[in-house]
Design an enzyme around this catalytic site. Structure first.
Site, PDB file in Angstrom:
ATOM      1  CG  HIS A   1    -120.945  14.293  56.285  1.00 25.72           C
ATOM      2  ND1 HIS A   1    -119.567  14.191  56.307  1.00 25.72           N
ATOM      3  CD2 HIS A   1    -121.243  15.298  57.155  1.00 25.72           C
ATOM      4  CE1 HIS A   1    -119.063  15.089  57.150  1.00 25.72           C
ATOM      5  NE2 HIS A   1    -120.066  15.778  57.683  1.00 25.72           N
ATOM      6  CD  GLU A   2    -124.620  17.199  56.738  1.00 30.72           C
ATOM      7  OE1 GLU A   2    -124.811  17.329  57.965  1.00 30.72           O
ATOM      8  OE2 GLU A   2    -123.631  17.676  56.157  1.00 30.72           O
TER       9      GLU A   2
ATOM     10  CB  CYS B   1    -116.774  17.343  59.102  1.00 26.13           C
ATOM     11  SG  CYS B   1    -118.162  17.593  60.238  1.00 26.13           S
TER      12      CYS B   1
ATOM     13  CG  HIS C   1    -123.239  15.354  61.465  1.00 34.31           C
ATOM     14  ND1 HIS C   1    -122.166  15.279  62.337  1.00 34.31           N
ATOM     15  CD2 HIS C   1    -122.768  16.000  60.356  1.00 34.31           C
ATOM     16  CE1 HIS C   1    -121.105  15.834  61.789  1.00 34.31           C
ATOM     17  NE2 HIS C   1    -121.432  16.279  60.593  1.00 34.31           N
TER      18      HIS C   1
END
Length: 206
Positions: A163-164, A121, A167
């Site tokens: 992953h995004e 990250c 977030h």
């Protein structure tokens, strides 16, 4: 999202189904894990205007300066549910896009296969550990102009989409690790801290 080896910028033209990523942005410092904006669900995008376009251009510039393949707005300190990707899929095709208010769909049942590759990250730079995620993913949301967008990917692209989207929901990939793996990740990060000073990558350009 961070990768261990940046891609080849001289490779084939990227696949950008909803238009190229905006250019001309300003590289900003990357926000680190532990900052409150990184650990809470982000506000939905409701205004698809010039301010959003300028923000996304800054996100693209920052992602590229950091040699990343994805970046969410919270990673430059902005509480807004939007991310950018510029990432290869399993075939090596480079996919570019912007997703606002993302909704993630993952395979289930017999179609669900886990990929245990390393993950890193940009908000916890210099550290990579294995993180099991489904090897395919679909993200739907809105583009820069508010029109619907849909990205489907496998390989590294599937990992980046997950992953995004995490977030935008206030989740960092360290939240998905065992205590042992997270400790190992922290040791790597601590060893690399001098390579990524406060202000990186905005203050790291030559």
């Amino acid at each position: 999202m961070a990768i261990t080896t940046p891609g080849d910028p001289a490779g084939p033209a990227p696949h950008a189904p909803y238009g190229p990523l905006p250019e001309g942005g300003t590289v900003r410092p990357i926000t680190r894990w532990g900052t409150p904006v990184m650990h809470a669900p982000q506000q939905r995008v409701t205004a698809f205007d010039d301010d959003l376009a300028a923000l996304v251009a800054d996100m693209v510039a920052t992602m590229r300066a950091a040699d990343g393949v994805g970046l969410a707005a919270c990673q430059i300190g902005v509480d807004l549910a939007v991310f950018v990707v510029d990432c290869p899929d399993a075939s090596g095709r480079q996919v570019q896009g912007v997703v606002c208010n993302p909704v993630l769909t993952l395979p289930e049942g017999k179609d669900r296969r886990l990929d245990d590759d390393d993950e890193g990250c940009l908000s916890f730079p210099g550290a990579y550990v294995e993180c099991a995620r489904p090897d395919a993913a679909v993200v739907e949301g809105a583009g820069l102009d508010g029109s619907p967008v849909r990205f489907e990917g496998d390989g590294l692209l599937a990992r980046a989409l997950q992953h995004e989207t995490d977030h935008t929901n206030g989740t960092v990939f360290g939240d998905r690790l065992s205590a042992k793996a997270r400790k190992r990740l922290g040791k790597q990060h601590d060893k690399a801290v001098e390579e990524f000073p406060d202000g990186w990558p905005a203050d790291d350009r030559t």
